[in-house]
Scaffold this motif. Structure first.
Motif, short mmCIF file in Angstrom:
data_model
loop_
_atom_site.label_atom_id
_atom_site.label_comp_id
_atom_site.label_asym_id
_atom_site.label_seq_id
_atom_site.Cartn_x
_atom_site.Cartn_y
_atom_site.Cartn_z
N ALA A 191 0.83 -1.22 0.00
CA ALA A 191 0.00 0.00 0.00
C ALA A 191 0.86 1.26 0.00
CB ALA A 191 -0.93 -0.01 1.22
N GLU A 192 1.97 1.23 0.74
CA GLU A 192 2.85 2.41 0.76
C GLU A 192 3.47 2.67 -0.61
OE1 GLU A 192 6.22 4.72 3.29
OE2 GLU A 192 5.05 3.12 4.17
N CYS A 193 3.85 1.61 -1.31
CA CYS A 193 4.42 1.77 -2.67
C CYS A 193 3.45 2.54 -3.56
CB CYS A 193 4.70 0.40 -3.28
SG CYS A 193 6.08 -0.49 -2.55
N HIS A 194 2.20 2.13 -3.53
CA HIS A 194 1.21 2.76 -4.42
C HIS A 194 0.74 4.11 -3.90
CE1 HIS A 194 0.86 -0.69 -7.13
NE2 HIS A 194 0.92 -1.45 -6.06
N MET A 195 0.75 4.29 -2.57
CA MET A 195 0.35 5.59 -2.02
C MET A 195 1.35 6.67 -2.41
SD MET A 195 -2.01 7.09 -0.32
CE MET A 195 -2.88 5.80 0.60
N VAL A 240 15.90 -2.42 6.93
CA VAL A 240 15.76 -1.46 8.05
C VAL A 240 15.26 -0.12 7.54
CG1 VAL A 240 17.06 -0.12 9.76
CG2 VAL A 240 17.48 -2.56 9.52
N PHE A 241 15.70 0.26 6.33
CA PHE A 241 15.32 1.56 5.78
C PHE A 241 13.83 1.61 5.44
CE2 PHE A 241 19.90 1.68 5.21
CZ PHE A 241 20.20 3.01 5.45
N TYR A 242 13.32 0.59 4.74
CA TYR A 242 11.93 0.68 4.30
C TYR A 242 10.92 0.20 5.35
CZ TYR A 242 12.30 -4.28 2.83
OH TYR A 242 12.50 -5.64 2.78
N THR A 243 11.39 -0.48 6.41
CA THR A 243 10.46 -0.92 7.45
C THR A 243 10.45 -0.01 8.67
OG1 THR A 243 12.13 -2.39 8.42
CG2 THR A 243 10.63 -3.35 6.79
N ILE A 244 11.56 0.65 8.97
CA ILE A 244 11.67 1.42 10.21
C ILE A 244 12.03 2.88 9.97
CG2 ILE A 244 12.88 1.62 12.42
CD1 ILE A 244 13.33 -1.44 12.24
N ILE A 245 13.11 3.11 9.22
CA ILE A 245 13.63 4.47 9.09
C ILE A 245 12.68 5.36 8.29
CG2 ILE A 245 15.50 5.87 8.12
CD1 ILE A 245 17.43 3.66 8.90
N VAL A 246 12.23 4.90 7.11
CA VAL A 246 11.35 5.73 6.27
C VAL A 246 10.01 6.03 6.96
CG1 VAL A 246 10.05 5.82 4.12
CG2 VAL A 246 12.43 5.12 4.09
N VAL A 272 11.14 9.29 -1.40
CA VAL A 272 10.94 8.24 -2.41
C VAL A 272 12.20 7.44 -2.73
CG1 VAL A 272 10.43 7.87 -4.86
CG2 VAL A 272 8.85 9.18 -3.44
N PRO A 273 13.36 8.08 -3.03
CA PRO A 273 14.54 7.28 -3.42
C PRO A 273 14.99 6.31 -2.33
CG PRO A 273 14.87 9.61 -3.94
CD PRO A 273 13.64 9.52 -3.09
N ILE A 274 14.92 6.71 -1.06
CA ILE A 274 15.34 5.82 0.03
C ILE A 274 14.45 4.59 0.07
CG2 ILE A 274 15.68 5.64 2.52
CD1 ILE A 274 16.09 8.67 2.59
N PHE A 275 13.14 4.82 0.00
CA PHE A 275 12.18 3.71 0.12
C PHE A 275 12.29 2.73 -1.04
CE2 PHE A 275 7.87 1.93 -0.43
CZ PHE A 275 7.70 1.35 0.82
N TYR A 276 12.22 3.24 -2.26
CA TYR A 276 12.25 2.35 -3.43
C TYR A 276 13.64 1.76 -3.65
CZ TYR A 276 7.54 3.63 -4.83
OH TYR A 276 6.18 3.79 -4.87
N GLY A 277 14.69 2.50 -3.32
CA GLY A 277 16.04 1.95 -3.46
C GLY A 277 16.26 0.76 -2.55
N ALA A 278 15.81 0.89 -1.29
CA ALA A 278 15.95 -0.23 -0.34
C ALA A 278 15.11 -1.43 -0.78
CB ALA A 278 15.54 0.24 1.06
N LEU A 279 13.90 -1.18 -1.28
CA LEU A 279 13.05 -2.28 -1.77
C LEU A 279 13.69 -3.00 -2.95
CD1 LEU A 279 9.44 -0.78 -1.71
CD2 LEU A 279 10.29 -2.65 -0.31
N ALA A 323 3.03 6.73 -5.14
CA ALA A 323 2.76 7.02 -6.56
C ALA A 323 1.54 7.92 -6.70
CB ALA A 323 2.54 5.71 -7.32
N VAL A 324 0.50 7.68 -5.90
CA VAL A 324 -0.70 8.53 -5.94
C VAL A 324 -0.35 9.95 -5.52
CG1 VAL A 324 -2.92 8.93 -4.80
CG2 VAL A 324 -2.35 6.65 -5.61
N MET A 325 0.51 10.10 -4.52
CA MET A 325 0.92 11.43 -4.08
C MET A 325 1.70 12.16 -5.17
SD MET A 325 2.02 10.58 -0.13
CE MET A 325 2.49 12.26 0.27
N ALA A 326 2.52 11.43 -5.91
CA ALA A 326 3.26 12.05 -7.03
C ALA A 326 2.29 12.50 -8.11
CB ALA A 326 4.27 11.05 -7.60
#
Length: 277
Positions: A71-75, A237-243, A209-216, A77-80
């Protein structure tokens, strides 16, 4: 607390009742649920001698971790897309991003999350675990669980590859296309002040965005032969906790409207407090 504060602020402040902050509060809700699925159990594991999780608890954590992660991935994109409409077609913004449209976009985000997680969890429930039952991770994620399988994981890996492409590349291309359109529109703006305002609208989103998608991408899009689980744990750790922790800070500290709304609510509460005294 940061995500809960952002949701509360968006609900209390009339200045934040527009599509941009509707999606921002939705992102905060997703982040709140996302980190709640992972962080409490992880913190418990830090202070207990034996880190144990039952099969049913593990499957439940996997289910909710995936539904809010997708859901966060697509949210994002919706915000963009929302930013793209606001900058490229400002006169039609209120018509294009009406309340009904925003509601349908939010529903579609959660529907995509539910569809993806149902497929992934359904495939995982078919896996037979007979190897050493030690999960080489701090959460019940797909790849660490597949490493414990003694049955064929080809179908799982194929589904994972297809849905990772859909849930990472799909939103990623939407974001990229939106920002290409935004950049083209900003370059056509003659006024420096208007150009600066348009850029500041997207600045917070670009930071996260770059931190989240890069880590994924590091975790889910690498070939199995070169994938390192230790590297995967660091990236996760980046996409589950830090972001999820940084998102409310990024969107509040860099956003003038949020800071103004927060100051007004604080001043109102202080005024009421002093009046009662």
């Amino acid at each position: 607390m940061g995500n809960l504060g952002m949701i509360t602020l968006s609900g209390l402040s009339s200045h934040l009742h527009d599509p941009m902050y509707y999606f921002l509060s939705s992102l905060s809700f997703v982040d709140l649920c996302y980190s709640t699925v992972i962080t409490p159990k992880m913190l418990v594991n830090f202070v207990t001698e034996k880190n144990i999780i039952s099969y049913h608890e593990c499957m439940a954590q996997l289910y909710f971790f995936l539904v809010f992660g997708i859901a966060e991935c697509h949210m994002l994109a919706v915000m963009a897309y929302d930013h793209c409409v606001a900058i490229c077609n400002p006169l039609l913004y209120n018509v294009t991003m009406s309340y009904q449209v925003c509601s349908w976009l939010a529903v579609e985000v959660y529907m995509l999350g539910l569809i993806g997680v149902t497929v992934h969890t359904g495939c995982m429930l078919r896996v037979i675990f007979c190897k050493a039952k030690i999960i080489n991770h701090y959460i019940c994620d797909l790849f660490p669980l597949l490493e414990l399988s003694c049955s064929s994981t080809y179908a799982n890996e194929l589904v994972l590859l297809c849905f990772s492409g859909l849930d990472i590349f799909g939103p990623g291309l939407t974001i990229l296309g939106s920002y290409i359109s935004i950049a083209a529109s900003i370059l056509q703006i003659c006024s420096t002040a208007r150009r600066s305002k348009a850029f500041s609208t997207c600045c917070s989103h670009i930071s996260a965005v770059p931190i989240f998608y890069g880590a994924l991408a590091i975790m889910y899009l690498q070939p199995s032969k070169v994938r390192s689980m230790d590297q995967g744990k660091v990236s996760s750790v980046f996409y589950t906790i830090i972001v999820p922790m940084l998102n409310p800070l990024i969107y509040s500290l860099r956003n003038k409207d949020v800071k103004v709304a927060l100051n007004k609510i604080i001043e109102k509460r202080l005024f009421c407090f002093h009046r009662d005294l």
